[in-house]
Structures are given as C-alpha cells and as structure tokens.
Design a protein around this motif. Structure first.
Motif, PDB file in Angstrom:
ATOM      1  N   TYR A 140       0.816  -1.207   0.000  1.00 40.06           N
ATOM      2  CA  TYR A 140       0.000   0.000   0.000  1.00 40.06           C
ATOM      3  C   TYR A 140       0.856   1.266   0.000  1.00 40.06           C
ATOM      4  O   TYR A 140       0.563   2.231  -0.710  1.00 40.06           O
ATOM      5  N   ALA A 141       1.896   1.287   0.820  1.00 35.50           N
ATOM      6  CA  ALA A 141       2.733   2.483   0.905  1.00 35.50           C
ATOM      7  C   ALA A 141       3.462   2.735  -0.410  1.00 35.50           C
ATOM      8  O   ALA A 141       3.641   3.892  -0.816  1.00 35.50           O
ATOM      9  N   ALA A 142       3.881   1.677  -1.072  1.00 38.26           N
ATOM     10  CA  ALA A 142       4.544   1.840  -2.364  1.00 38.26           C
ATOM     11  C   ALA A 142       3.599   2.462  -3.378  1.00 38.26           C
ATOM     12  O   ALA A 142       3.995   3.318  -4.189  1.00 38.26           O
ATOM     13  N   ALA A 143       2.338   2.050  -3.334  1.00 40.85           N
ATOM     14  CA  ALA A 143       1.352   2.625  -4.251  1.00 40.85           C
ATOM     15  C   ALA A 143       1.110   4.091  -3.937  1.00 40.85           C
ATOM     16  O   ALA A 143       0.976   4.923  -4.853  1.00 40.85           O
ATOM     17  N   ALA A 144       1.045   4.437  -2.647  1.00 40.60           N
ATOM     18  CA  ALA A 144       0.856   5.835  -2.265  1.00 40.60           C
ATOM     19  C   ALA A 144       2.017   6.691  -2.742  1.00 40.60           C
ATOM     20  O   ALA A 144       1.818   7.816  -3.234  1.00 40.60           O
ATOM     21  N   THR A 145       3.224   6.173  -2.599  1.00 46.54           N
ATOM     22  CA  THR A 145       4.401   6.915  -3.052  1.00 46.54           C
ATOM     23  C   THR A 145       4.383   7.090  -4.565  1.00 46.54           C
ATOM     24  O   THR A 145       4.664   8.179  -5.088  1.00 46.54           O
ATOM     25  N   ALA A 146       4.046   6.037  -5.278  1.00 49.88           N
ATOM     26  CA  ALA A 146       4.001   6.107  -6.738  1.00 49.88           C
ATOM     27  C   ALA A 146       2.939   7.093  -7.215  1.00 49.88           C
ATOM     28  O   ALA A 146       3.148   7.848  -8.171  1.00 49.88           O
ATOM     29  N   ALA A 147       1.779   7.097  -6.546  1.00 51.90           N
ATOM     30  CA  ALA A 147       0.721   8.035  -6.918  1.00 51.90           C
ATOM     31  C   ALA A 147       1.156   9.469  -6.655  1.00 51.90           C
ATOM     32  O   ALA A 147       0.918  10.363  -7.484  1.00 51.90           O
ATOM     33  N   ARG A 148       1.786   9.708  -5.508  1.00 53.91           N
ATOM     34  CA  ARG A 148       2.247  11.065  -5.185  1.00 53.91           C
ATOM     35  C   ARG A 148       3.295  11.534  -6.194  1.00 53.91           C
ATOM     36  O   ARG A 148       3.223  12.669  -6.696  1.00 53.91           O
ATOM     37  N   GLU A 149       4.235  10.672  -6.517  1.00 53.91           N
ATOM     38  CA  GLU A 149       5.271  11.054  -7.477  1.00 53.91           C
ATOM     39  C   GLU A 149       4.672  11.286  -8.868  1.00 53.91           C
ATOM     40  O   GLU A 149       5.094  12.189  -9.592  1.00 53.91           O
ATOM     41  N   GLY A 150       3.693  10.461  -9.240  1.00 56.87           N
ATOM     42  CA  GLY A 150       3.030  10.662 -10.521  1.00 56.87           C
ATOM     43  C   GLY A 150       2.298  11.985 -10.571  1.00 56.87           C
ATOM     44  O   GLY A 150       2.331  12.699 -11.580  1.00 56.87           O
ATOM     45  N   ALA A 151       1.622  12.334  -9.461  1.00 58.38           N
ATOM     46  CA  ALA A 151       0.925  13.621  -9.401  1.00 58.38           C
ATOM     47  C   ALA A 151       1.917  14.774  -9.500  1.00 58.38           C
ATOM     48  O   ALA A 151       1.667  15.769 -10.202  1.00 58.38           O
ATOM     49  N   GLU A 152       3.032  14.650  -8.816  1.00 53.44           N
ATOM     50  CA  GLU A 152       4.036  15.713  -8.858  1.00 53.44           C
ATOM     51  C   GLU A 152       4.576  15.916 -10.272  1.00 53.44           C
ATOM     52  O   GLU A 152       4.829  17.052 -10.696  1.00 53.44           O
ATOM     53  N   ARG A 153       4.730  14.846 -11.026  1.00 49.55           N
ATOM     54  CA  ARG A 153       5.259  14.962 -12.400  1.00 49.55           C
ATOM     55  C   ARG A 153       4.321  15.731 -13.319  1.00 49.55           C
ATOM     56  O   ARG A 153       4.768  16.275 -14.337  1.00 49.55           O
ATOM     57  N   THR A 154       3.038  15.769 -12.992  1.00 51.65           N
ATOM     58  CA  THR A 154       2.106  16.471 -13.881  1.00 51.65           C
ATOM     59  C   THR A 154       2.393  17.967 -13.943  1.00 51.65           C
ATOM     60  O   THR A 154       1.950  18.635 -14.880  1.00 51.65           O
ATOM     61  N   ALA A 155       3.118  18.496 -12.962  1.00 51.37           N
ATOM     62  CA  ALA A 155       3.458  19.922 -12.995  1.00 51.37           C
ATOM     63  C   ALA A 155       4.289  20.271 -14.222  1.00 51.37           C
ATOM     64  O   ALA A 155       4.275  21.423 -14.684  1.00 51.37           O
ATOM     65  N   ASP A 156       4.998  19.298 -14.772  1.00 53.60           N
ATOM     66  CA  ASP A 156       5.868  19.547 -15.925  1.00 53.60           C
ATOM     67  C   ASP A 156       5.242  19.105 -17.244  1.00 53.60           C
ATOM     68  O   ASP A 156       5.919  19.125 -18.281  1.00 53.60           O
ATOM     69  N   LEU A 157       3.966  18.718 -17.204  1.00 48.49           N
ATOM     70  CA  LEU A 157       3.308  18.207 -18.406  1.00 48.49           C
ATOM     71  C   LEU A 157       2.355  19.234 -19.002  1.00 48.49           C
ATOM     72  O   LEU A 157       1.792  20.067 -18.293  1.00 48.49           O
ATOM     73  N   THR A 158       2.161  19.137 -20.308  1.00 49.80           N
ATOM     74  CA  THR A 158       1.162  19.935 -21.000  1.00 49.80           C
ATOM     75  C   THR A 158      -0.102  19.101 -21.135  1.00 49.80           C
ATOM     76  O   THR A 158      -0.056  17.977 -21.629  1.00 49.80           O
ATOM     77  N   ALA A 159      -1.221  19.641 -20.682  1.00 47.07           N
ATOM     78  CA  ALA A 159      -2.476  18.889 -20.672  1.00 47.07           C
ATOM     79  C   ALA A 159      -2.954  18.596 -22.080  1.00 47.07           C
ATOM     80  O   ALA A 159      -2.965  19.475 -22.949  1.00 47.07           O
ATOM     81  N   ARG A 160      -3.396  17.355 -22.286  1.00 47.48           N
ATOM     82  CA  ARG A 160      -3.959  16.966 -23.581  1.00 47.48           C
ATOM     83  C   ARG A 160      -5.402  16.495 -23.466  1.00 47.48           C
ATOM     84  O   ARG A 160      -6.023  16.162 -24.473  1.00 47.48           O
ATOM     85  N   HIS A 161      -5.927  16.479 -22.226  1.00 49.73           N
ATOM     86  CA  HIS A 161      -7.322  16.117 -22.009  1.00 49.73           C
ATOM     87  C   HIS A 161      -7.888  17.014 -20.911  1.00 49.73           C
ATOM     88  O   HIS A 161      -7.154  17.552 -20.090  1.00 49.73           O
ATOM     89  N   GLY A 162      -9.197  17.143 -20.863  1.00 51.22           N
ATOM     90  CA  GLY A 162      -9.850  17.904 -19.812  1.00 51.22           C
ATOM     91  C   GLY A 162      -9.761  19.403 -20.040  1.00 51.22           C
ATOM     92  O   GLY A 162      -9.207  19.891 -21.029  1.00 51.22           O
TER      93      GLY A 162
END
Length: 206
Positions: A140-162
């Motif tokens: 569970y903790a590994a999944a939480a860490t992966a989700a948090r890191e994935g969310a943080e990476r979105t700051a450097d992405l250009t949105a293509r949906h929504g």
C-alpha cells in the motif's frame, strides 16, 4: 494480514480532502475552472453520510461520484471507486485485500481510460493512478508513493485532455488537481493499512 477497513479509509480520505480543500481549489484555479476542491469535498461528505449504516466506504464513494458529483473528474473517480468496491466485495478471506484492491484499481484505470481516453503523460488523474496500480504489488505504501510522485510529475506536463487542455502551456508549473486527488486516496489507504510506513501526504508542499 487484517482486512482493509474501508470505513476508516473513507474517514481518513474525508479528513484529508477537508484539510486540503483550499489547496485543491487553488490548483484547479491554475489549470481549470476552480471547482475541483468543492466537487471532491461535497462528494466525499455525501459518501460519509451514505456509508453510515448503508454502504461500505468504496461503495458509498462510487454511488455518490457516479450519480451526484459533476465536473470532469467526478464520474471518472466514480468508476474507480465502483471497481474497487466490487473487487473488495469478492474477497472471502483475510489477506486478500491487497490483491483485490490491485484488481479493482486496475479495472478502474481501464474504465477511466476507455471513457476519458487519457494516457500517462496527458496531465490527468491517470498520471497518478497508473503508477499506483503498477506499484500495488509492492504494498500500500509503495502505491501511495508512486501516486504522489506521478501527481508531482504532472506539474511539468502539458495537458492533452480535460479543461486544462484549453490552457496549453499556461497550466504547467503546478500539479494536476485530479492527480493529486487520486494520490490523496492512496495515501489514505496506506495510512490505514500500513500506519507505520509513514507515507507522506501528497498535499505537503503543494
């Protein structure tokens, strides 16, 4: 291994959403129309009421977010919650909850991508959910860490949906609020299921 306490997860998630409402609203004002914090908080509050004696945590979340929560993310989160509830509802013995959560989250991801057509890298909640699904095999903790890191990476992405896709490069620089919301969910799960793992809150420092 003890069973995953869905009601405790819902309560922890609800408190995190309440505490993070202003930050989630601010993130969505940067990349959307500013209603994500309100929609998420209203949906979780209603799910808490529904769960009192009638629905277990994820089932309550699924029912409310599919039927009552608007915005781009509401129905998509509803699909995730519903698939997780379905998978956890099939577990017959202690120790099977992690595998069930993995199966449900994976099915939720598939449903979200079928409906929303987003992929990793598109700056959506998928950028937190997909890494979490991949990491659940490690706990569970590994999944939480992966989700948090994935969310943080979105700051450097250009949105293509929504809605953020209409802003183009202007939406960059801050994490996607939907991805942060998903990361909050997995943080709530981890802090209930593995309280000694010290998973960091994804809103810390946002």
């Amino acid at each position: 291994m003890s069973r995953l306490d869905q009601d405790a997860v819902l309560d922890r998630f609800a408190r995190a959403v309440e505490d993070g409402h202003a930050a989630l609203t601010d993130l969505d004002q940067h990349s959307g129309d500013g209603d994500f914090g309100d929609n998420l908080r209203a949906g979780v509050r209603q799910a808490v009421r529904l769960a009192e004696g009638r629905r277990r945590g994820f089932a309550a979340l699924g029912e409310v977010f599919l039927d009552e929560v608007g915005g781009t993310s509401g129905p998509l989160l509803g699909l995730l919650f519903t698939e997780i509830a379905r998978a956890l509802g099939t577990v017959q013995s202690a120790g099977g909850d992690l595998a069930a959560l993995t199966s449900g989250a994976r099915d939720g991801l598939t449903a979200i991508q079928r409906v929303g057509e987003a992929r990793e890298g598109d700056r959506t909640l998928v950028d937190a959910l997909a890494p979490a699904v991949s990491a659940l095999g490690h706990g569970y903790a590994a999944a939480a860490t992966a989700a948090r890191e994935g969310a943080e990476r979105t700051a450097d992405l250009t949105a293509r949906h929504g809605r953020a896709s209409y802003l183009g490069e202007r939406a960059r620089g801050r994490p996607d609020p939907g991805a942060v919301g998903v990361a909050l969910l997995f943080w709530a799960v981890a802090t209930v299921a593995e309280p000694d793992a010290a998973a960091p809150n994804p809103l810390d420092g946002v």
